[in-house]
Structures are given as C-alpha cells and as structure tokens.
Motif scaffolding. Structure first.
Motif, short mmCIF file in Angstrom:
data_model
loop_
_atom_site.label_atom_id
_atom_site.label_comp_id
_atom_site.label_asym_id
_atom_site.label_seq_id
_atom_site.Cartn_x
_atom_site.Cartn_y
_atom_site.Cartn_z
N ALA A 81 -13.97 11.34 -67.75
CA ALA A 81 -14.62 11.35 -67.59
C ALA A 81 -16.24 10.04 -68.79
O ALA A 81 -15.80 11.42 -69.84
N ALA A 82 -16.38 8.91 -68.92
CA ALA A 82 -17.03 9.03 -70.20
C ALA A 82 -18.45 8.19 -69.50
O ALA A 82 -18.01 7.68 -68.66
N THR A 83 -19.18 8.16 -70.63
CA THR A 83 -20.30 6.69 -70.78
C THR A 83 -20.05 5.68 -71.62
O THR A 83 -19.67 6.28 -72.65
N ALA A 84 -20.55 4.79 -71.28
CA ALA A 84 -20.21 2.98 -72.47
C ALA A 84 -21.56 2.60 -71.94
O ALA A 84 -22.76 2.31 -71.24
N SER A 85 -21.48 1.15 -73.34
CA SER A 85 -22.81 0.23 -72.47
C SER A 85 -22.25 -0.88 -73.32
O SER A 85 -21.08 -0.78 -74.50
N VAL A 86 -22.56 -2.14 -72.52
CA VAL A 86 -22.61 -3.38 -72.84
C VAL A 86 -22.82 -3.62 -74.35
O VAL A 86 -22.15 -4.83 -74.85
N ALA A 87 -23.45 -3.21 -74.69
CA ALA A 87 -23.81 -3.49 -76.77
C ALA A 87 -23.26 -2.44 -77.48
O ALA A 87 -22.49 -2.94 -78.72
N LYS A 142 -40.81 7.57 -58.68
CA LYS A 142 -41.17 8.93 -59.11
C LYS A 142 -39.82 10.42 -59.23
O LYS A 142 -40.42 10.84 -60.16
N GLU A 143 -39.52 10.09 -59.11
CA GLU A 143 -37.78 10.64 -58.78
C GLU A 143 -37.15 10.72 -60.54
O GLU A 143 -36.77 9.23 -60.38
N GLU A 144 -36.23 11.45 -61.08
CA GLU A 144 -35.72 11.02 -61.51
C GLU A 144 -34.23 10.67 -62.01
O GLU A 144 -33.87 10.91 -60.01
N LYS A 145 -33.48 10.15 -62.86
CA LYS A 145 -32.50 9.34 -62.58
C LYS A 145 -31.28 10.19 -61.77
O LYS A 145 -31.09 11.57 -63.00
N LYS A 146 -30.29 10.23 -61.02
CA LYS A 146 -29.52 11.31 -60.47
C LYS A 146 -28.53 11.37 -61.79
O LYS A 146 -28.60 10.80 -62.14
N ASP A 147 -28.33 12.64 -61.92
CA ASP A 147 -27.51 13.31 -62.82
C ASP A 147 -25.42 12.37 -61.82
O ASP A 147 -24.79 13.97 -61.61
N ILE A 148 -24.86 11.75 -62.00
CA ILE A 148 -23.66 10.92 -61.81
C ILE A 148 -22.92 11.88 -62.48
O ILE A 148 -21.77 12.36 -61.57
N MET A 149 -22.82 12.07 -63.77
CA MET A 149 -21.67 12.76 -64.45
C MET A 149 -21.16 14.09 -64.35
O MET A 149 -20.48 14.50 -63.94
N LYS A 150 -22.65 14.55 -63.90
CA LYS A 150 -22.31 16.61 -62.87
C LYS A 150 -21.83 15.99 -61.80
O LYS A 150 -20.79 16.82 -61.72
N ILE A 151 -21.55 15.26 -61.12
CA ILE A 151 -21.11 15.40 -60.32
C ILE A 151 -19.83 14.91 -60.27
O ILE A 151 -19.33 16.00 -58.82
N VAL A 152 -19.56 14.07 -61.28
CA VAL A 152 -18.53 13.73 -61.16
C VAL A 152 -17.52 15.05 -61.59
O VAL A 152 -16.16 15.10 -60.85
N TRP A 208 -30.23 16.11 -74.32
CA TRP A 208 -29.89 16.28 -75.15
C TRP A 208 -29.55 17.84 -75.23
O TRP A 208 -28.72 17.85 -75.75
N SER A 209 -30.57 18.62 -74.60
CA SER A 209 -30.64 20.29 -74.75
C SER A 209 -30.02 20.23 -74.20
O SER A 209 -28.78 21.53 -74.40
N GLU A 210 -29.39 20.12 -73.25
CA GLU A 210 -28.28 20.78 -71.97
C GLU A 210 -26.64 20.04 -72.79
O GLU A 210 -25.90 21.08 -72.46
N ILE A 211 -26.82 19.27 -73.15
CA ILE A 211 -25.12 18.54 -74.61
C ILE A 211 -25.36 18.99 -75.58
O ILE A 211 -24.32 20.32 -75.26
N LYS A 212 -26.56 19.80 -76.37
CA LYS A 212 -27.01 20.66 -77.66
C LYS A 212 -25.58 21.98 -76.69
O LYS A 212 -24.77 22.59 -77.63
N GLU A 213 -26.33 22.73 -75.93
CA GLU A 213 -26.27 24.03 -75.20
C GLU A 213 -24.51 23.53 -74.59
O GLU A 213 -23.21 24.42 -75.57
N ILE A 214 -24.00 23.01 -73.94
CA ILE A 214 -22.41 22.36 -74.11
C ILE A 214 -21.55 22.67 -75.53
O ILE A 214 -20.52 23.22 -75.25
N LEU A 215 -22.46 22.30 -76.42
CA LEU A 215 -21.43 21.37 -76.97
C LEU A 215 -21.10 23.62 -78.06
O LEU A 215 -20.57 23.87 -78.53
N GLU A 216 -22.46 23.64 -77.86
CA GLU A 216 -22.12 25.32 -78.53
C GLU A 216 -20.75 26.45 -78.22
O GLU A 216 -20.27 26.94 -78.51
#
Ligand SMILES: Cc1ncc(C[n+]2csc(CCOP(=O)(O)OP(=O)(O)O)c2C)c(N)n1
Ligand code: SF4
Ligand code: SF4
Ligand code: SF4
Ligand SMILES: [Mg+2]
Lengths: 86, 303
Positions: B177-183, B159-169, B290-298
């Motif tokens: 700090a970065a994200t990545a993917s095995v793909a 029921k709950e959303e995924k915790k935003d661990i990046m913001k905590i870090v 995505w809107s949070e990211i847009k805001e940060i970039l702006e």
C-alpha cells in the motif's frame, strides 16, 4: 427480424471533439530557450506535447486545451502563454 | 535521436488519446496517462462512476486504448475481483486488473467492496484517484474531503477531518500500500511497477488536484500537488508487508523541513475563508499525522 445495430465506439483521439477549440490561451515554445528537460511533455494531461527527433517539444494545437501547466512547469521559461483573442 | 532521461524512464507509449473530455489541467487525466504508461496494454481498467466515466469517452471515440469496464458506483472492487478470478481460472494471470476509483468511490460508497476484495486478497491493483470531493456531480463533500475545505455541500468549510483510508486498508494486512502524487510521476511509476510485481491486493492512493473543484487556475495543478507534499499535508510513503518507508521528498521532512501549510492552502479558493483558528487546527491535523508516522518508524527501528 432485422439486424440489431449497436453503437460501438472505437478508441481514438477527440472523444470530446477538437479540444483545441477550448483554448483561450496558447502555449508558444521558444526553442532557443529550451534545455530539452522533457518536463512539459511529462506534465501535459492530454497529452498534447510531442518530442521531435532531437528531443525538442512541440505542441499539437488540435488537442491542446491551453491549461498552461507546461508553461508553469518549464524550468527555463521557454514556454509563453499568449491570448487567443489578441 | 535524443530523449531526456525522464522521458526514457516513463516510456513514450501512450494509452490515452488526446481530445478527451477532462477539464483543462485535470490532475486525474494526467494520473491516468502515467498509470496507463506503466501498466501497459496487457491490462484491464475497472472504473466506477465518477469523472473518469466521462473522460473514458463519448459516442465520438473511446479515450483509453486498453480494455475498460464501467461499473456501478460502489462495485469497482467487486467487479475487479470477479475479473481477476476469471482470468486466473483461464490461466491468464499475466493480465493486470487495475481499479481506478475516485475518493467517493473509495472512502464512501465503494468501501464495502474494497474491504471485501482486500480481505479475500484478489490479485488486483486498486488506485484511489483522490481529488477530495465528488467532482463529477458538482463538488460535493466526501469522506476524503479535508477539514476546512469548501464544497457545494460544506459551504462554510467541512467540519470533520479527512478519513484515514490508509489505516483502513492496512487493517486488511495487504502486501503493498502506498501514496503517490501527480507531481511526482517517477515515484508513482515505480510504485505501480512494484505493486504489479506482487501477488494479492495492492493499493495506491494518488493525490490528483482538480482545478474547478479546488478553485484554482488551470496551470497550477502540479504546483499545488507539489506544495501539498512540500508542506507535509500529503506524505509520500509505502508499506511493504506492513513495514513503512517514507519516500523522497517526504523522507527528508520528519524534522519539519517543510514549507508552511499556508503556502499550500492559500493557493486554493476552497480554503480562502480559512482564518487563524481553523488554520491552527489544520496545522495540528498535519502534525498529528507526522507524529503517528514518527512513532511507527521508531517502533520499526527497535524491531
Ligand atoms: C449509486 C449511485 N449514486 C450516485 C451516483 C451519481 N454519481 C456519479 S459520479 C458521482 C461522484 C463521484 O465522485 P468520486 O468518486 O470522488 O469521483 P470524481 O467524480 O471526483 O472523479 C456520483 C455521486 C451514481 N452514479 N450511483
Ligand atoms: S497548455 Fe496544457 S494542454 Fe496545452 S500543451 Fe501545455 S500542458 Fe498540454
Ligand atoms: S519544459 Fe521547457 S526546457 Fe523543458 S523541454 Fe519543455 S520547453 Fe524545453
Ligand atoms: S472536475 Fe476535476 S477531476 Fe473531474 S475532469 Fe474536471 S478537473 Fe478532472
Ligand atoms: Mg472525487
């Protein structure tokens, strides 16, 4: 006092035994179709794909678990998965 | 001798031995393979309880050909802090101290030790291996499990959303700090290299799909990891000294040039019960990020 024996494991292949025995399907690389992009090598989680001098990939069936990632990722459909039971 | 460019870039040395106990198509095993290729043998891997404790080996053999420390579930960042300080006192700063911890070992039980290490700024790289549940004990939900996902403890979907661990870090003002993917192994490789070149506490959040835990066929691991990125559900980005940059292909996706979220979710059994209403909610979760990211970039653009 006698000598105390410690179980020490050395790094090496086959921590889980011959994982090739886990396979229910087998990747077959059709070299004629291969464009040597390296992606099957890149995405094998084992790793069970090695490249020969010319850059062609080969499967090490001793360890390959038959997950099928290599076949799915191959851009030129040069890898076929065939059943181990037929 | 011919080698494809990508093979040359990633390097042919392997520090993980085949025949390891990871399941067919394990995203974590592939992530470890590429992490170890990049950090090399002058490294110490610190791993809390989780699937990787098992992948690391049995009485038969040890899977990793570099020094490896098993820690209690909550303690990885604390143990790594001690190792990094001891090495520093001995003048051995050229050895990489790298944590590889699951989502359970990061979002939940390891959060306090992670916060302590980040706040004290020890010279370690913390890699979060995110398969979005406690897989080793049988697919229980974690703080990293996304909303809607089935697990054995959320049988009608979390029921709950995924915790935003990046913001905590990031609230610890870490240098990288970065994200990545095995793909996207080249992107992961570049980020690990960059992190190792920076002193202090570094964090990389790696998305690593798990076939039995996410309920998909073993050949789909990379396809699903890729669709997570192409649908915008997983965003490739990096923060250097707090400054955000999007990485390809996410950098082209601000204006919604994405595949639909269904094309990512519906490949996975853990989301197969998701119907219209919940789907709309999950889409809103993605849009919000995505809107949070847009805001940060702006905001950054104006500075
Ligand atoms: C203090 C403590 N509680 C519970 C456990 C049992 N346990 C071992 S691994 C694990 C789950 C790990 O989940 P995660 O960190 O996400 O790693 P994964 O297995 O998914 O790789 C649990 C609950 C433990 N080892 N120690
Ligand atoms: S089937 Fe899986 S384990 Fe076997 S070679 Fe292909 S990617 Fe590797
Ligand atoms: S992915 Fe296909 S084309 Fe590329 S090297 Fe492997 S077999 Fe050849
Ligand atoms: S349960 Fe998932 S993460 Fe754990 S070894 Fe199996 S595939 Fe890998
Ligand atoms: Mg997990």
């Amino acid at each position: 006092m006698g000598e105390v024996m410690y179980p020490v494991t050395e790094p090496g292949e086959g921590a889980a035994g011959k994982t090739g025995n886990w396979r229910w399907q087998k990747p077959i690389i059709i070299i004629d179709k291969c464009v040597k992009c390296g992606l099957c090598w890149v995405y094998c989680p084992e790793p069970a794909i090695y490249l020969d001098k010319m850059g062609y990939p080969h499967v090490n069936y001793e360890w390959c678990k038959g997950c099928g990632i290599c076949a799915h990722e191959c851009p030129s459909k040069a890898i076929e998965m065939v059943s181990e039971y037929e | 001798m011919y080698r494809p460019k990508i093979v040359e870039n990633l390097g042919e040395d392997e520090w993980i031995y085949a025949g390891h106990p990871a399941c067919h198509g394990c995203g974590a095993a592939l992530g470890l393979r590429h992490l170890l290729k990049t950090i090399g043998k002058k490294s110490i891997l610190v791993v809390p309880a989780g699937c990787t404790s098992i992948i690391a080996g049995t009485m038969n053999a040890a899977t990793f050909n570099i020094p490896f420390i098993h820690t209690a579930f909550g303690a990885a960042a604390a143990v790594a802090s001690g190792v990094a300080e001891a090495l520093s006192k001995k003048g051995m700063d050229d050895i990489n101290v790298v944590v590889w911890a699951g989502d359970g070992g990061t979002y939940d039980i390891g959060l306090a030790s992670l916060s302590g290490a980040a706040e004290r700024g020890h010279n370690i790289l913390f890699v979060l291996d995110d398969n979005e549940a406690y897989m080793n004990t049988g697919i229980q939900r974690s703080g990293g499990t996304p909303r809607g996902a089935w697990t054995t403890t959320t049988i009608t979907g979390k029921k709950e959303e995924k915790k935003d661990i990046m913001k905590i870090v990031l609230s610890h003002h870490v240098p990288y700090a970065a994200t990545a993917s095995v793909a996207y192994p080249l992107d992961f490789n570049r980020k690990v290299k960059k992190a190792l070149g920076i002193k202090g506490f570094k964090f990389i959040h790696l998305m690593a799909p798990c076939p039995p835990g996410w309920r998909f066929e073993t050949h789909m691991t990379i396809e699903i990891a890729r669709r997570a990125v192409l649908s915008g559900a997983w965003i490739l980005m990096e923060y250097e000294n707090g400054r955000l940059r999007l990485n390809p292909p996410s950098s082209n996706m601000l204006d919604k040039r994405r595949i639909s979220l269904e094309e990512y979710l519906m490949m996975q059994g853990r989301f197969k019960h998701v119907k219209r209403e919940l789907l709309e909610e999950l889409k809103r979760d993605v849009e919000l990020r995505w809107s949070e990211i847009k805001e940060i970039l702006e905001k950054q653009g104006k500075q």
